[in-house]
Design a protein around this motif. Structure first.
Motif, PDB file in Angstrom:
ATOM      1  N   GLU A  33      59.558  64.769  51.327  1.00  0.00           N
ATOM      2  CA  GLU A  33      58.495  64.080  50.614  1.00  0.00           C
ATOM      3  C   GLU A  33      57.132  64.599  51.074  1.00  0.00           C
ATOM      4  OE1 GLU A  33      59.585  60.166  51.715  1.00  0.00           O
ATOM      5  OE2 GLU A  33      60.774  59.835  49.926  1.00  0.00           O
ATOM      6  N   VAL A  72      51.030  61.665  51.684  1.00  0.00           N
ATOM      7  CA  VAL A  72      49.775  61.392  50.992  1.00  0.00           C
ATOM      8  C   VAL A  72      48.827  60.726  51.976  1.00  0.00           C
ATOM      9  CG1 VAL A  72      48.724  60.197  49.052  1.00  0.00           C
ATOM     10  CG2 VAL A  72      51.051  61.075  48.852  1.00  0.00           C
ATOM     11  N   SER A 106      45.063  58.856  52.765  1.00  0.00           N
ATOM     12  CA  SER A 106      44.069  58.043  52.073  1.00  0.00           C
ATOM     13  C   SER A 106      42.773  58.814  51.886  1.00  0.00           C
ATOM     14  CB  SER A 106      43.800  56.769  52.873  1.00  0.00           C
ATOM     15  OG  SER A 106      42.702  56.085  52.340  1.00  0.00           O
ATOM     16  N   SER A 150      58.745  55.066  50.649  1.00  0.00           N
ATOM     17  CA  SER A 150      57.574  55.319  49.801  1.00  0.00           C
ATOM     18  C   SER A 150      56.285  54.984  50.538  1.00  0.00           C
ATOM     19  CB  SER A 150      57.677  54.497  48.511  1.00  0.00           C
ATOM     20  OG  SER A 150      58.772  54.925  47.732  1.00  0.00           O
ATOM     21  N   GLN A 169      54.829  57.497  53.066  1.00  0.00           N
ATOM     22  CA  GLN A 169      54.040  58.627  52.570  1.00  0.00           C
ATOM     23  C   GLN A 169      52.545  58.374  52.706  1.00  0.00           C
ATOM     24  OE1 GLN A 169      55.493  60.504  48.863  1.00  0.00           O
ATOM     25  NE2 GLN A 169      57.071  58.951  48.885  1.00  0.00           N
ATOM     26  N   ARG A 200      56.157  53.660  43.403  1.00  0.00           N
ATOM     27  CA  ARG A 200      55.866  54.985  43.937  1.00  0.00           C
ATOM     28  C   ARG A 200      54.663  54.959  44.880  1.00  0.00           C
ATOM     29  NH1 ARG A 200      53.956  58.265  39.849  1.00  0.00           N
ATOM     30  NH2 ARG A 200      53.175  56.359  38.892  1.00  0.00           N
ATOM     31  N   ASP A 202      52.279  57.014  44.810  1.00  0.00           N
ATOM     32  CA  ASP A 202      51.071  57.261  44.017  1.00  0.00           C
ATOM     33  C   ASP A 202      50.490  55.963  43.472  1.00  0.00           C
ATOM     34  OD1 ASP A 202      51.243  59.942  44.485  1.00  0.00           O
ATOM     35  OD2 ASP A 202      52.074  60.463  42.519  1.00  0.00           O
ATOM     36  N   THR A 203      51.353  55.043  43.092  1.00  0.00           N
ATOM     37  CA  THR A 203      50.876  53.756  42.585  1.00  0.00           C
ATOM     38  C   THR A 203      50.260  52.932  43.706  1.00  0.00           C
ATOM     39  OG1 THR A 203      52.540  53.762  40.830  1.00  0.00           O
ATOM     40  CG2 THR A 203      51.587  51.633  41.421  1.00  0.00           C
ATOM     41  N   ARG A 233      48.808  54.152  46.268  1.00  0.00           N
ATOM     42  CA  ARG A 233      47.518  54.797  46.526  1.00  0.00           C
ATOM     43  C   ARG A 233      46.481  54.373  45.493  1.00  0.00           C
ATOM     44  NH1 ARG A 233      45.083  55.189  49.753  1.00  0.00           N
ATOM     45  NH2 ARG A 233      46.632  56.285  51.012  1.00  0.00           N
ATOM     46  N   ALA A 234      46.889  54.278  44.234  1.00  0.00           N
ATOM     47  CA  ALA A 234      45.950  53.868  43.191  1.00  0.00           C
ATOM     48  C   ALA A 234      45.442  52.451  43.444  1.00  0.00           C
ATOM     49  CB  ALA A 234      46.617  53.964  41.821  1.00  0.00           C
ATOM     50  N   ASP A 269      42.869  52.769  46.232  1.00  0.00           N
ATOM     51  CA  ASP A 269      41.646  53.406  45.744  1.00  0.00           C
ATOM     52  C   ASP A 269      40.794  52.409  44.958  1.00  0.00           C
ATOM     53  OD1 ASP A 269      42.313  55.791  46.924  1.00  0.00           O
ATOM     54  OD2 ASP A 269      43.069  56.725  45.091  1.00  0.00           O
ATOM     55  N   THR A 328      50.632  49.763  35.723  1.00  0.00           N
ATOM     56  CA  THR A 328      51.667  50.773  35.894  1.00  0.00           C
ATOM     57  C   THR A 328      52.745  50.530  34.855  1.00  0.00           C
ATOM     58  OG1 THR A 328      53.052  51.897  37.525  1.00  0.00           O
ATOM     59  CG2 THR A 328      53.119  49.500  37.526  1.00  0.00           C
TER      60      THR A 328
END
Length: 477
Positions: A24, A27, A29, A71, A74, A140, A142-143, A145-146, A149, A248
């Motif tokens: 993996e 990611v 921040s 997840s 990450q 995920r 990525d979600t 992280r969103a 953010d 999402t």
């Protein structure tokens, strides 16, 4: 609001950061703010009708809770807290070694109360907090992280809620938001009026909050409701601040409360994994019949025929063909090899380049060298088979005496005749030939012939005389 004790879980009882899966991408921040993750896993799970804790039921061979932890890993969180209630011993064992901290919700007093139990585990922590659910395993990184953010955008909402738009909104709670995603109202379905029920944006329950706000907000909510519980979404509508929503896809927040829903989440995961495999250069002849595990690795130009199952721990190199009805688990397959149909590779199987494992062949804790063949009806266990060796139909390595396992070593270029039994521990030299029907109990020298069977004897007319004698003894009706 009442809070509960917590325990740290890790190797030798020390706190360690969770490790990301080696495949993996980590990611980091963009805001470089410290992160803590709270996973709620205190539900009773009665609809599962199982002695196994709900969040430990597997999806793609991995417990749902461990999907979430992987997840979240990450994002390199500083702390991870799993809030448990009933069945906490099972959860503690499952997360051992992950660095997760266990907090205990002794009484089930709602989701807000559950989050409050992480208070002591987050003592001294200053940063962002993600609140996830152990029975919502497909979220995920990525979600996540969103959500973070959005939490750290200039307007700094007190909380960020993850919303979704299901095909059937049913009885989900609704989120009323303006065009910028600022939440104007969150309302449970039973309390919503008709215009509010017509809204399609629903609340998943997942949330991001700053640690400096979280427990202050939780202390401000009450339990003046029919259930007498403290609800996490109530922090959104407290006066003195605003919250935001991001959206999402519905599949990502699919929850599991029953065996049927578990099967549905498994189907969602498998469908996405099949699509990923084909996008990455794998041919799936009948995609819906192929089942992957969470860690299956396939190279390019791999062909997977119908009804193939990948258990955990399988790595397949480029240009491999896996024929129909094969089952692989804990195995590695090198480039150009051919597996099946109806083959079984068990843990420890290592199949060399251009080797062949054919019909109804089982390989366990054994190495098949480059170009070696076991084409039909054989069991190869606790063994090494040299390059270019040929294992005849019906050959068995007799590796177990009822108490212990023993090894069989077959040299390069050896030929094992059909229906042979190799009684381990035993070695077959390179280039040796073992005649069909042999039971081999001693080492066979390289390039020699091993013949272990009685000499064939033919007795002319014996069969006819035997039948005459038996017929004479048979009573006449």
């Amino acid at each position: 609001m009442p809070r509960a004790r917590w325990q740290r879980q890790g190797k030798h009882g020390t706190e360690r950061p969770a490790q990301a899966n080696h495949r993996e991408i980590i990611v980091t921040s963009s805001a470089a703010r410290p992160l803590a993750v709270i996973i709620l896993a205190a539900g009773q799970g009665t609809r599962m009708k199982s002695s196994l804790h709900k969040v430990l039921h597997p999806v793609a061979g991995r417990p749902m809770l461990l999907h979430l932890l992987a997840s979240a890993a990450q994002l390199s969180p500083q702390r991870q807290v799993v809030v448990v209630g009933a069945g906490r011993d099972q959860v503690e064992r499952a997360v051992e070694g992950t660095g997760a901290v266990i907090a205990v919700q002794e009484q089930q007093l709602g989701t807000g109360h559950a989050v409050a139990q992480a208070h002591d585990a987050l003592a001294g922590f200053a940063g962002d907090v993600l609140i996830l659910y152990g029975d919502v395993p497909l979220v995920r990184a990525d979600t996540m992280r969103a959500m973070l953010d959005r939490l750290n955008r200039g307007d700094e909402p007190r909380a960020v809620v993850l919303g979704f738009r299901p095909d059937d909104a049913a009885a989900y709670g609704r989120i009323i938001a303006d065009g910028q995603g600022i939440i104007e109202k969150m309302v449970e379905y039973k309390d919503a009026d008709d215009p509010e029920r017509a809204v399609t944006l629903c609340n998943s329950g997942l949330m991001a909050v700053r640690s400096t706000d979280l427990f202050v907000l939780l202390d401000a909510i009450g339990n003046n409701n029919a259930a007498g519980e403290y609800y996490l979404p109530d922090i959104v509508m407290l006066p003195g601040g605003q919250s935001a929503v991001i959206e999402t896809d519905a599949w990502e927040v699919a929850g599991v409360n029953s065996r049927a829903e578990l099967a549905g989440v498994e189907a969602l995961w498998q469908a996405r994994r099949r699509a990923d495999a084909m996008r990455d250069g794998v041919t799936l002849v009948a995609p819906d019949t192929v089942f992957f595990s969470h860690d299956t690795q396939l190279g390019r130009d791999v062909v997977v025929q119908p009804n193939v199952v990948f258990g955990p721990g399988v790595t397949v190199a480029d240009n491999v063909t896996i024929h129909a009805f094969s089952h692989l688990e804990g195995a590695s397959v090198d480039s150009g090899a051919e597996i099946g149909p109806y083959a079984r590779l068990r843990p420890g199987a290592q199949i060399g380049a251009k080797a062949k494992v054919g019909n109804f062949v089982e390989i366990k804790k054994a190495t098949l060298g480059e170009g070696a063949k076991a084409n039909h009806l054989s069991y190869i266990g606790d063994a090494s088979v040299g390059a270019g060796a040929n294992i005849g139909a019906g050959t068995i390595t007799c590796n177990y005496d009822g108490y212990f396992k023993y090894r069989t070593d077959i040299g390069a270029g050896a030929f094992i005749g059909s229906n042979s039994a190799l009684v381990a521990p035993v070695s077959i030299g390179a280039g040796a030939i073992v005649a069909a029907g042999s039971v081999v109990t001693r080492p066979v020298e390289p390039d020699s012939l091993c013949l272990v069977r009685p000499e064939q004897v033919g007795k002319t007319g014996w069969a006819a005389r035997f039948r005459e004698r038996m017929q004479a003894r048979k009573p006449h009706k």
